[in-house]
Design a protein around this motif. Sequence first.
Motif, PDB file in Angstrom:
ATOM      1  N   ASP A 149       0.833  -1.198   0.000  1.00 56.34           N
ATOM      2  CA  ASP A 149       0.000   0.000   0.000  1.00 56.34           C
ATOM      3  C   ASP A 149       0.871   1.252   0.000  1.00 56.34           C
ATOM      4  O   ASP A 149       1.638   1.482   0.938  1.00 56.34           O
ATOM      5  N   LEU A 150       0.723   2.053  -1.052  1.00 56.15           N
ATOM      6  CA  LEU A 150       1.377   3.348  -1.155  1.00 56.15           C
ATOM      7  C   LEU A 150       0.346   4.409  -0.783  1.00 56.15           C
ATOM      8  O   LEU A 150      -0.704   4.501  -1.417  1.00 56.15           O
ATOM      9  N   THR A 151       0.656   5.170   0.266  1.00 59.91           N
ATOM     10  CA  THR A 151      -0.255   6.214   0.720  1.00 59.91           C
ATOM     11  C   THR A 151       0.400   7.572   0.493  1.00 59.91           C
ATOM     12  O   THR A 151       1.477   7.846   1.032  1.00 59.91           O
ATOM     13  N   VAL A 152      -0.253   8.371  -0.337  1.00 65.30           N
ATOM     14  CA  VAL A 152       0.208   9.725  -0.654  1.00 65.30           C
ATOM     15  C   VAL A 152      -1.026  10.623  -0.623  1.00 65.30           C
ATOM     16  O   VAL A 152      -2.074  10.262  -1.163  1.00 65.30           O
ATOM     17  N   HIS A 153      -0.916  11.779   0.018  1.00 65.49           N
ATOM     18  CA  HIS A 153      -2.013  12.752   0.057  1.00 65.49           C
ATOM     19  C   HIS A 153      -3.278  12.148   0.661  1.00 65.49           C
ATOM     20  O   HIS A 153      -4.395  12.446   0.264  1.00 65.49           O
ATOM     21  N   GLY A 154      -3.070  11.206   1.608  1.00 63.10           N
ATOM     22  CA  GLY A 154      -4.198  10.590   2.291  1.00 63.10           C
ATOM     23  C   GLY A 154      -4.914   9.516   1.507  1.00 63.10           C
ATOM     24  O   GLY A 154      -5.903   8.955   1.973  1.00 63.10           O
ATOM     25  N   VAL A 155      -4.427   9.188   0.322  1.00 66.78           N
ATOM     26  CA  VAL A 155      -5.073   8.185  -0.523  1.00 66.78           C
ATOM     27  C   VAL A 155      -4.146   6.976  -0.655  1.00 66.78           C
ATOM     28  O   VAL A 155      -2.973   7.124  -1.017  1.00 66.78           O
ATOM     29  N   THR A 156      -4.672   5.807  -0.362  1.00 66.74           N
ATOM     30  CA  THR A 156      -3.896   4.575  -0.419  1.00 66.74           C
ATOM     31  C   THR A 156      -4.227   3.811  -1.693  1.00 66.74           C
ATOM     32  O   THR A 156      -5.401   3.606  -2.009  1.00 66.74           O
ATOM     33  N   GLN A 157      -3.177   3.415  -2.396  1.00 69.36           N
ATOM     34  CA  GLN A 157      -3.306   2.606  -3.609  1.00 69.36           C
ATOM     35  C   GLN A 157      -2.430   1.367  -3.441  1.00 69.36           C
ATOM     36  O   GLN A 157      -1.289   1.475  -2.972  1.00 69.36           O
ATOM     37  N   THR A 158      -2.931   0.206  -3.819  1.00 61.64           N
ATOM     38  CA  THR A 158      -2.100  -0.998  -3.836  1.00 61.64           C
ATOM     39  C   THR A 158      -1.251  -0.947  -5.094  1.00 61.64           C
ATOM     40  O   THR A 158      -1.776  -0.729  -6.195  1.00 61.64           O
ATOM     41  N   ARG A 159       0.056  -1.097  -4.913  1.00 59.80           N
ATOM     42  CA  ARG A 159       0.994  -0.988  -6.029  1.00 59.80           C
ATOM     43  C   ARG A 159       2.008  -2.122  -5.980  1.00 59.80           C
ATOM     44  O   ARG A 159       2.335  -2.624  -4.906  1.00 59.80           O
ATOM     45  N   THR A 160       2.508  -2.490  -7.150  1.00 56.59           N
ATOM     46  CA  THR A 160       3.677  -3.353  -7.261  1.00 56.59           C
ATOM     47  C   THR A 160       4.769  -2.485  -7.869  1.00 56.59           C
ATOM     48  O   THR A 160       4.612  -1.974  -8.991  1.00 56.59           O
ATOM     49  N   ILE A 161       5.847  -2.289  -7.118  1.00 55.51           N
ATOM     50  CA  ILE A 161       6.899  -1.344  -7.483  1.00 55.51           C
ATOM     51  C   ILE A 161       8.186  -2.118  -7.742  1.00 55.51           C
ATOM     52  O   ILE A 161       8.605  -2.924  -6.905  1.00 55.51           O
ATOM     53  N   PRO A 162       8.830  -1.872  -8.896  1.00 55.03           N
ATOM     54  CA  PRO A 162      10.087  -2.565  -9.197  1.00 55.03           C
ATOM     55  C   PRO A 162      11.254  -1.936  -8.438  1.00 55.03           C
ATOM     56  O   PRO A 162      11.232  -0.759  -8.091  1.00 55.03           O
ATOM     57  N   GLY A 163      12.260  -2.745  -8.198  1.00 51.22           N
ATOM     58  CA  GLY A 163      13.445  -2.229  -7.527  1.00 51.22           C
ATOM     59  C   GLY A 163      14.598  -3.199  -7.621  1.00 51.22           C
ATOM     60  O   GLY A 163      14.519  -4.231  -8.295  1.00 51.22           O
ATOM     61  N   THR A 164      15.669  -2.848  -6.940  1.00 51.84           N
ATOM     62  CA  THR A 164      16.869  -3.670  -6.900  1.00 51.84           C
ATOM     63  C   THR A 164      17.392  -3.704  -5.473  1.00 51.84           C
ATOM     64  O   THR A 164      17.460  -2.672  -4.814  1.00 51.84           O
ATOM     65  N   ILE A 165      17.744  -4.890  -5.017  1.00 54.59           N
ATOM     66  CA  ILE A 165      18.448  -5.051  -3.746  1.00 54.59           C
ATOM     67  C   ILE A 165      19.880  -5.430  -4.090  1.00 54.59           C
ATOM     68  O   ILE A 165      20.115  -6.348  -4.881  1.00 54.59           O
ATOM     69  N   THR A 166      20.825  -4.703  -3.500  1.00 54.69           N
ATOM     70  CA  THR A 166      22.238  -4.982  -3.713  1.00 54.69           C
ATOM     71  C   THR A 166      22.876  -5.296  -2.368  1.00 54.69           C
ATOM     72  O   THR A 166      22.693  -4.549  -1.406  1.00 54.69           O
ATOM     73  N   VAL A 167      23.609  -6.407  -2.320  1.00 52.83           N
ATOM     74  CA  VAL A 167      24.362  -6.780  -1.135  1.00 52.83           C
ATOM     75  C   VAL A 167      25.834  -6.704  -1.513  1.00 52.83           C
ATOM     76  O   VAL A 167      26.257  -7.314  -2.498  1.00 52.83           O
ATOM     77  N   ASN A 168      26.590  -5.899  -0.747  1.00 52.90           N
ATOM     78  CA  ASN A 168      28.015  -5.734  -1.021  1.00 52.90           C
ATOM     79  C   ASN A 168      28.776  -5.707   0.296  1.00 52.90           C
ATOM     80  O   ASN A 168      28.681  -4.740   1.040  1.00 52.90           O
ATOM     81  N   ASN A 169      29.476  -6.792   0.571  1.00 56.02           N
ATOM     82  CA  ASN A 169      30.295  -6.910   1.783  1.00 56.02           C
ATOM     83  C   ASN A 169      29.505  -6.580   3.045  1.00 56.02           C
ATOM     84  O   ASN A 169      29.944  -5.796   3.880  1.00 56.02           O
ATOM     85  N   GLY A 170      28.326  -7.142   3.148  1.00 57.45           N
ATOM     86  CA  GLY A 170      27.507  -6.970   4.343  1.00 57.45           C
ATOM     87  C   GLY A 170      26.620  -5.741   4.340  1.00 57.45           C
ATOM     88  O   GLY A 170      25.805  -5.568   5.238  1.00 57.45           O
ATOM     89  N   THR A 171      26.786  -4.866   3.352  1.00 53.03           N
ATOM     90  CA  THR A 171      25.934  -3.680   3.247  1.00 53.03           C
ATOM     91  C   THR A 171      24.779  -3.988   2.316  1.00 53.03           C
ATOM     92  O   THR A 171      24.973  -4.489   1.212  1.00 53.03           O
ATOM     93  N   LEU A 172      23.578  -3.670   2.758  1.00 52.46           N
ATOM     94  CA  LEU A 172      22.356  -3.919   1.999  1.00 52.46           C
ATOM     95  C   LEU A 172      21.800  -2.588   1.519  1.00 52.46           C
ATOM     96  O   LEU A 172      21.652  -1.659   2.309  1.00 52.46           O
TER      97      LEU A 172
END
Length: 180
Positions: free
Chosen positions: A116-139
Amino acid sequence: MKYIVFILLTWLSLNQVGQDLYACKNAKISLFSSAPLEDIQASTNTGTSVYNAATGDLAFSVNIRSFKFPKSLMQEHFNENYMDSDKYPRATFKGKVNEKADVSKNGTYPVTATGDLTVHGVTQTRTIPGTITVNNGTLSMTSEFMVKCVDHKIDIPTLVFKHIAETIKMNVSATYTPAK
């Protein structure tokens, strides 16, 4: 600010106490609007986020007034005329990362987060793309996605519609440390 992080940590830890929890207190979030007469951009580095690598639970929160614009008049209009920041002071995302990233070894993992993305008091269900990077223990996590003003009842007066795009590009970048 500490109160928001505490709430996010509490919410995520209900599923799994203290294990695989990561927190970020300085997520960088920027917005960009390209319009015929003027581009509008702003950013903040005060977003907070909590990620539970074991369950995939993810939460983000940002204070709307923390966005800084190159022109003070843009910032004033953004907060008072469009975002109603006194009435709706925060934007949030609460959901789950759909893919499992192995946080124990270095790598880059394309992921999506649904919630749920809530902006300006309005909630919308969203699927948002992204990337997770793990580098020497840093996420770290990054994402770029679009938000339609109309989806969150952000009114753009016809008098200024050439100044503001109907869709805003959002960029999010967060570096996490293990939560204790």
